[in-house]
Scaffold this motif. Structure first.
Motif, short mmCIF file in Angstrom:
data_model
loop_
_atom_site.label_atom_id
_atom_site.label_comp_id
_atom_site.label_asym_id
_atom_site.label_seq_id
_atom_site.Cartn_x
_atom_site.Cartn_y
_atom_site.Cartn_z
N ASP A 47 0.84 -1.20 0.00
CA ASP A 47 0.00 0.00 0.00
C ASP A 47 0.87 1.25 0.00
N LEU A 48 1.91 1.22 0.79
CA LEU A 48 2.79 2.37 0.90
C LEU A 48 3.47 2.67 -0.44
N LYS A 49 3.95 1.64 -1.11
CA LYS A 49 4.56 1.83 -2.44
C LYS A 49 3.59 2.54 -3.38
N TYR A 50 2.36 2.08 -3.41
CA TYR A 50 1.34 2.66 -4.29
C TYR A 50 1.06 4.11 -3.91
N PHE A 51 0.77 4.37 -2.65
CA PHE A 51 0.44 5.73 -2.21
C PHE A 51 1.60 6.70 -2.44
N LEU A 52 2.81 6.26 -2.16
CA LEU A 52 3.97 7.13 -2.37
C LEU A 52 4.10 7.55 -3.82
N SER A 53 3.95 6.57 -4.71
CA SER A 53 4.07 6.85 -6.14
C SER A 53 2.95 7.76 -6.62
N GLU A 54 1.72 7.43 -6.24
CA GLU A 54 0.56 8.17 -6.74
C GLU A 54 0.39 9.55 -6.11
N LEU A 55 0.65 9.65 -4.83
CA LEU A 55 0.40 10.92 -4.13
C LEU A 55 1.60 11.86 -4.07
N CYS A 56 2.79 11.28 -4.09
CA CYS A 56 3.98 12.10 -3.85
C CYS A 56 5.04 12.00 -4.95
N GLY A 57 4.89 11.06 -5.87
CA GLY A 57 5.94 10.85 -6.86
C GLY A 57 7.24 10.38 -6.23
N THR A 58 7.11 9.63 -5.14
CA THR A 58 8.27 9.20 -4.34
C THR A 58 8.51 7.71 -4.53
N GLN A 59 9.77 7.33 -4.61
CA GLN A 59 10.18 5.93 -4.72
C GLN A 59 10.17 5.29 -3.33
N TYR A 60 10.12 3.95 -3.31
CA TYR A 60 10.12 3.19 -2.06
C TYR A 60 11.22 2.15 -2.11
N THR A 61 11.93 2.00 -1.00
CA THR A 61 12.87 0.89 -0.86
C THR A 61 12.86 0.43 0.60
N HIS A 62 13.12 -0.84 0.80
CA HIS A 62 13.15 -1.43 2.15
C HIS A 62 14.58 -1.87 2.44
N ARG A 63 15.14 -1.38 3.54
CA ARG A 63 16.52 -1.71 3.90
C ARG A 63 16.54 -2.33 5.29
N THR A 64 16.55 -3.67 5.36
CA THR A 64 16.60 -4.33 6.66
C THR A 64 17.96 -4.20 7.32
N ASP A 65 18.99 -3.83 6.54
CA ASP A 65 20.30 -3.61 7.15
C ASP A 65 20.31 -2.35 8.02
N LEU A 66 19.25 -1.55 7.93
CA LEU A 66 19.11 -0.35 8.76
C LEU A 66 18.08 -0.57 9.87
N ALA A 67 17.67 -1.80 10.05
CA ALA A 67 16.70 -2.16 11.08
C ALA A 67 17.40 -2.94 12.20
#
Length: 145
Positions: A47-67
């Protein structure tokens, strides 16, 4: 380099995406260990990927090395380890992972680090941002609230 952080709890979708739009972030870097929890509401991975792209023109990435690791999270949230202990252990984890060498600086330029905590004060996203700023230099951090 400008680096932002944000948490999604205690925010409506309107507030959350509005903050991201206003900041003009290019990429959201999800630093949660679990990004598909039903408790995440609008912030579940797909959902976040979709909303970011549609509402903000923002890319999404998940980095578990930062978790944090699950064990580290459980010690803090379930077994009552204090914030100071958690912070020290997480800083050691980032050092052992050498994130300053493995995370591309270009990825985080004008990016926002996402976690669930409302405030950055007791959240690992702040620790990641501060650690990388210290390692890389010339990084300004803005916690979106």
């Amino acid at each position: 380099m400008r680096l932002y952080t944000i948490g999604f709890t205690k925010k409506s979708a309107e507030k959350f995406f509005g903050l991201l739009r206003e900041a003009g972030v290019s990429t959201l870097v999800d630093v949660r260990l679990n990004n598909v929890s039903q408790l995440s509401g609008f912030a579940k991975r797909d959902d976040l990927k979709y909303f970011l792209s549609e509402l903000c023109g923002t890319q999404y990435t998940h980095r578990t090395d930062l978790a944090p690791t699950q064990h580290l999270l459980d010690d803090y949230k379930k077994r009552g380890a204090g914030w100071a202990t958690y912070e020290a252990q997480f800083l050691n984890l980032m050092q052992s992972r050498h994130i300053e060498n493995t995370v591309p600086q270009e990825l985080l330029d004008n990016a926002v680090l996402l976690c669930s905590e409302h405030s950055a004060q007791h959240c690992h996203r702040r620790l990641v941002a501060e650690y990388l700023a210290q390692q890389w230099g010339d990084v300004s951090i803005d916690h979106l609230a």
